[in-house]
Design a protein around this motif. Structure first.
Motif, PDB file in Angstrom:
ATOM      1  N   LEU A  81       0.289 -14.422  14.132  1.00 13.38           N
ATOM      2  CA  LEU A  81       0.803 -13.059  14.033  1.00 13.38           C
ATOM      3  C   LEU A  81       0.496 -12.237  15.277  1.00 13.38           C
ATOM      4  N   MET A  82      -0.608 -12.541  15.950  1.00 14.21           N
ATOM      5  CA  MET A  82      -1.004 -11.772  17.122  1.00 14.21           C
ATOM      6  C   MET A  82      -0.103 -12.041  18.334  1.00 14.21           C
ATOM      7  N   GLU A  83       0.803 -13.010  18.216  1.00 16.08           N
ATOM      8  CA  GLU A  83       1.791 -13.234  19.277  1.00 16.08           C
ATOM      9  C   GLU A  83       2.884 -12.171  19.230  1.00 16.08           C
ATOM     10  N   PHE A  84       3.020 -11.496  18.076  1.00 15.81           N
ATOM     11  CA  PHE A  84       4.113 -10.543  17.883  1.00 15.81           C
ATOM     12  C   PHE A  84       3.641  -9.124  17.579  1.00 15.81           C
ATOM     13  N   TYR A  85       2.380  -8.989  17.141  1.00 14.45           N
ATOM     14  CA  TYR A  85       1.902  -7.680  16.699  1.00 14.45           C
ATOM     15  C   TYR A  85       0.601  -7.317  17.420  1.00 14.45           C
ATOM     16  N   LYS A  86       0.518  -6.065  17.862  1.00 16.97           N
ATOM     17  CA  LYS A  86      -0.709  -5.572  18.476  1.00 16.97           C
ATOM     18  C   LYS A  86      -1.800  -5.422  17.423  1.00 16.97           C
ATOM     19  N   SER A  87      -1.403  -5.003  16.253  1.00 15.27           N
ATOM     20  CA  SER A  87      -2.349  -4.883  15.136  1.00 15.27           C
ATOM     21  C   SER A  87      -1.629  -5.259  13.850  1.00 15.27           C
ATOM     22  N   PHE A  88      -2.391  -5.784  12.899  1.00 15.40           N
ATOM     23  CA  PHE A  88      -1.796  -6.243  11.643  1.00 15.40           C
ATOM     24  C   PHE A  88      -2.871  -6.200  10.565  1.00 15.40           C
ATOM     25  N   LYS A  89      -2.612  -5.412   9.517  1.00 11.80           N
ATOM     26  CA  LYS A  89      -3.541  -5.331   8.389  1.00 11.80           C
ATOM     27  C   LYS A  89      -2.828  -5.720   7.103  1.00 11.80           C
ATOM     28  N   VAL A  90      -3.581  -6.366   6.223  1.00  8.17           N
ATOM     29  CA  VAL A  90      -3.078  -6.769   4.910  1.00  8.17           C
ATOM     30  C   VAL A  90      -3.982  -6.129   3.867  1.00  8.17           C
ATOM     31  N   ILE A  91      -3.397  -5.326   2.991  1.00  6.85           N
ATOM     32  CA  ILE A  91      -4.186  -4.591   2.002  1.00  6.85           C
ATOM     33  C   ILE A  91      -3.771  -5.031   0.600  1.00  6.85           C
ATOM     34  N   LEU A  92      -4.750  -5.425  -0.178  1.00  7.26           N
ATOM     35  CA  LEU A  92      -4.541  -5.802  -1.571  1.00  7.26           C
ATOM     36  C   LEU A  92      -5.086  -4.705  -2.469  1.00  7.26           C
ATOM     37  N   HIS A  93      -4.276  -4.279  -3.434  1.00  7.82           N
ATOM     38  CA  HIS A  93      -4.707  -3.234  -4.362  1.00  7.82           C
ATOM     39  C   HIS A  93      -4.286  -3.622  -5.770  1.00  7.82           C
ATOM     40  N   VAL A  94      -5.218  -3.590  -6.694  1.00  7.09           N
ATOM     41  CA  VAL A  94      -4.945  -3.908  -8.089  1.00  7.09           C
ATOM     42  C   VAL A  94      -5.155  -2.655  -8.924  1.00  7.09           C
ATOM     43  N   GLU A  95      -4.191  -2.327  -9.762  1.00  8.32           N
ATOM     44  CA  GLU A  95      -4.347  -1.160 -10.621  1.00  8.32           C
ATOM     45  C   GLU A  95      -3.854  -1.472 -12.028  1.00  8.32           C
ATOM     46  N   THR A  96      -4.350  -0.692 -12.974  1.00  7.11           N
ATOM     47  CA  THR A  96      -3.955  -0.849 -14.373  1.00  7.11           C
ATOM     48  C   THR A  96      -3.418   0.468 -14.877  1.00  7.11           C
ATOM     49  N   SER A  97      -2.211   0.402 -15.434  1.00  4.52           N
ATOM     50  CA  SER A  97      -1.587   1.586 -16.009  1.00  4.52           C
ATOM     51  C   SER A  97      -1.275   1.283 -17.467  1.00  4.52           C
ATOM     52  N   GLY A  98      -2.075   1.864 -18.375  1.00  2.00           N
ATOM     53  CA  GLY A  98      -1.926   1.523 -19.789  1.00  2.00           C
ATOM     54  C   GLY A  98      -2.293   0.065 -20.007  1.00  2.00           C
ATOM     55  N   ASN A  99      -1.353  -0.717 -20.515  1.00  4.36           N
ATOM     56  CA  ASN A  99      -1.577  -2.151 -20.721  1.00  4.36           C
ATOM     57  C   ASN A  99      -0.956  -2.998 -19.629  1.00  4.36           C
ATOM     58  N   THR A 100      -0.523  -2.346 -18.545  1.00  4.12           N
ATOM     59  CA  THR A 100       0.166  -3.054 -17.475  1.00  4.12           C
ATOM     60  C   THR A 100      -0.715  -3.170 -16.242  1.00  4.12           C
ATOM     61  N   ASP A 101      -0.890  -4.388 -15.736  1.00  2.00           N
ATOM     62  CA  ASP A 101      -1.629  -4.630 -14.499  1.00  2.00           C
ATOM     63  C   ASP A 101      -0.639  -4.827 -13.362  1.00  2.00           C
ATOM     64  N   LEU A 102      -0.916  -4.185 -12.231  1.00  2.00           N
ATOM     65  CA  LEU A 102      -0.027  -4.235 -11.073  1.00  2.00           C
ATOM     66  C   LEU A 102      -0.811  -4.663  -9.842  1.00  2.00           C
ATOM     67  N   VAL A 103      -0.209  -5.537  -9.057  1.00  2.00           N
ATOM     68  CA  VAL A 103      -0.769  -5.951  -7.779  1.00  2.00           C
ATOM     69  C   VAL A 103       0.139  -5.428  -6.680  1.00  2.00           C
ATOM     70  N   THR A 104      -0.448  -4.740  -5.707  1.00  2.00           N
ATOM     71  CA  THR A 104       0.315  -4.244  -4.566  1.00  2.00           C
ATOM     72  C   THR A 104      -0.224  -4.855  -3.285  1.00  2.00           C
ATOM     73  N   TRP A 105       0.659  -5.487  -2.530  1.00  2.00           N
ATOM     74  CA  TRP A 105       0.343  -5.966  -1.188  1.00  2.00           C
ATOM     75  C   TRP A 105       0.983  -5.004  -0.193  1.00  2.00           C
ATOM     76  N   THR A 106       0.232  -4.554   0.783  1.00  2.00           N
ATOM     77  CA  THR A 106       0.753  -3.665   1.821  1.00  2.00           C
ATOM     78  C   THR A 106       0.446  -4.246   3.192  1.00  2.00           C
ATOM     79  N   LEU A 107       1.455  -4.295   4.046  1.00  2.00           N
ATOM     80  CA  LEU A 107       1.296  -4.734   5.424  1.00  2.00           C
ATOM     81  C   LEU A 107       1.454  -3.523   6.336  1.00  2.00           C
ATOM     82  N   GLU A 108       0.463  -3.261   7.183  1.00  2.00           N
ATOM     83  CA  GLU A 108       0.540  -2.200   8.182  1.00  2.00           C
ATOM     84  C   GLU A 108       0.437  -2.852   9.551  1.00  2.00           C
ATOM     85  N   TYR A 109       1.357  -2.531  10.455  1.00  2.00           N
ATOM     86  CA  TYR A 109       1.438  -3.287  11.695  1.00  2.00           C
ATOM     87  C   TYR A 109       1.991  -2.458  12.842  1.00  2.00           C
ATOM     88  N   GLU A 110       1.689  -2.924  14.049  1.00  2.00           N
ATOM     89  CA  GLU A 110       2.287  -2.388  15.266  1.00  2.00           C
ATOM     90  C   GLU A 110       2.856  -3.560  16.053  1.00  2.00           C
TER      91      GLU A 110
END
Length: 311
Positions: free
Chosen positions: A92-121
């Motif tokens: 990835l560093m061949e194409f991006y100056k910076s690259f972050k991968v963020i994992l976030h897990v949340e629960t809303s009522g009886n529902t579990d959600l996984v969010t992946w976020t990519l932040e990059y330059e």
């Protein structure tokens, strides 16, 4: 478009949010056993599993090619069940100056959600957005979910089948955020002139342009096929410069029970940002998440930007 960006995907899971968070925090090396076709290995190079500063090396496959990524755990938030990985070496560093991968897990009522976020330059504007990386992460979520899914769990929560999802992309926009907002709100019929490869037409079917409740019919090309979408302007937020469209007829409703597309324009200093968000409920689990459609939205944004940047 600019060189910084952000992509995210939110997926509903059935195996429990804590299971997913603990796996990636303390036992990421087991992901290769669960998703062997996607991830071939995960090794600890420095520090301890589950601690900030730990350095992890991943071996994975994208588009039939073997890739490597060395990451450092930059942050852990136990309350939010989030982990931030910063890529420090690898392909990835061949194409991006910076690259972050963020994992976030949340629960809303009886529902579990996984969010992946990519932040990059990106190194330059010609580099594609990292959709293949996001797609890989979405697939691993589904494999991990299936691996931990049990018959007992199904009996308790058989109504929650992981059909809901949300994707978003945020990109820099150089020709003015107000311009973009005005085009989509008041002049959508002009977009076919700005991006003819994607949009072949947009007609007003009901109501007045720029008002909530108006109905538009789009003729567009997606994945090489001609498509039609009929949507109603569900809501408009002047302060946030956002418009939300609800799909009411067309090709997408052959795959999705509900489908919303929202764009949002914001300005930070001299930088304008356009965010597209797709929210949907699939008709069945084996329907693909609309990542290519999110890519279409980004390309369309770039075409509109280029049109207004012409001398």
């Amino acid at each position: 478009m600019g060189i910084t960006g952000k992509l995210s995907a939110q997926i509903q899971i059935k195996c429990g949010g804590d299971v997913f968070h603990q796996l990636y925090k303390h036992k990421p090396h087991e992901v290769s056993k669960i998703c062997s076709n996607l991830v071939q290995g995960c090794d600890l190079h420095q520090g301890s599993w589950g601690e900030i500063g730990a350095v992890i090396c991943w071996n994975y496959m994208i588009d039939g090619e073997q890739r490597v990524a060395k990451e450092i755990i930059e942050a852990i938030d136990e309350e939010k069940r989030s982990i931030t990985f910063k890529v420090i070496e690898g392909d990835l560093m061949e194409f991006y100056k910076s690259f972050k991968v963020i994992l976030h897990v949340e629960t809303s009522g009886n529902t579990d959600l996984v969010t992946w976020t990519l932040e990059y330059e990106k190194m330059n504007e010609d580099i594609e957005e990292p959709f293949t990386s996001l797609q890989l992460l979405v697939k691993t979520v589904k494999d991990v979910d299936s691996h931990h899914y049990s018959v007992k769990y199904y009996i308790v929560r058989q109504q929650e089948m992981g059909l809901n999802g949300k994707l978003s992309a945020q990109i820099e926009y150089k020709s003015g955020g107000d311009v973009f907002h005005e085009v989509f709100r008041y002049m959508p019929h002009e977009i076919s002139n700005m991006s003819p490869e994607i949009i072949q037409g947009c007609g007003l079917h009901q109501g007045d342009l720029g008002t909530a409740g108006s109905v538009l019919i789009w003729n567009y090309t997606h994945d090489g096929k001609k498509k039609v979408a009929k949507e109603i302007v569900d809501s408009i937020d002047e302060e946030k410069r956002s418009v939300r469209f609800k799909m009411i007829e067309g090709d997408l409703l052959e795959l999705y029970k509900t489908f919303y597309a929202t764009f949002h324009v914001e300005t930070h200093g001299d930088i304008d940002l356009v965010t597209w968000t797709l929210e949907y409920e699939k008709l069945k689990e084996d329907v693909e998440d609309p990542l290519t459609l999110l890519g279409l939205c980004i390309k369309l944004t770039g075409d509109i930007e280029s049109h207004h940047l012409k001398p």
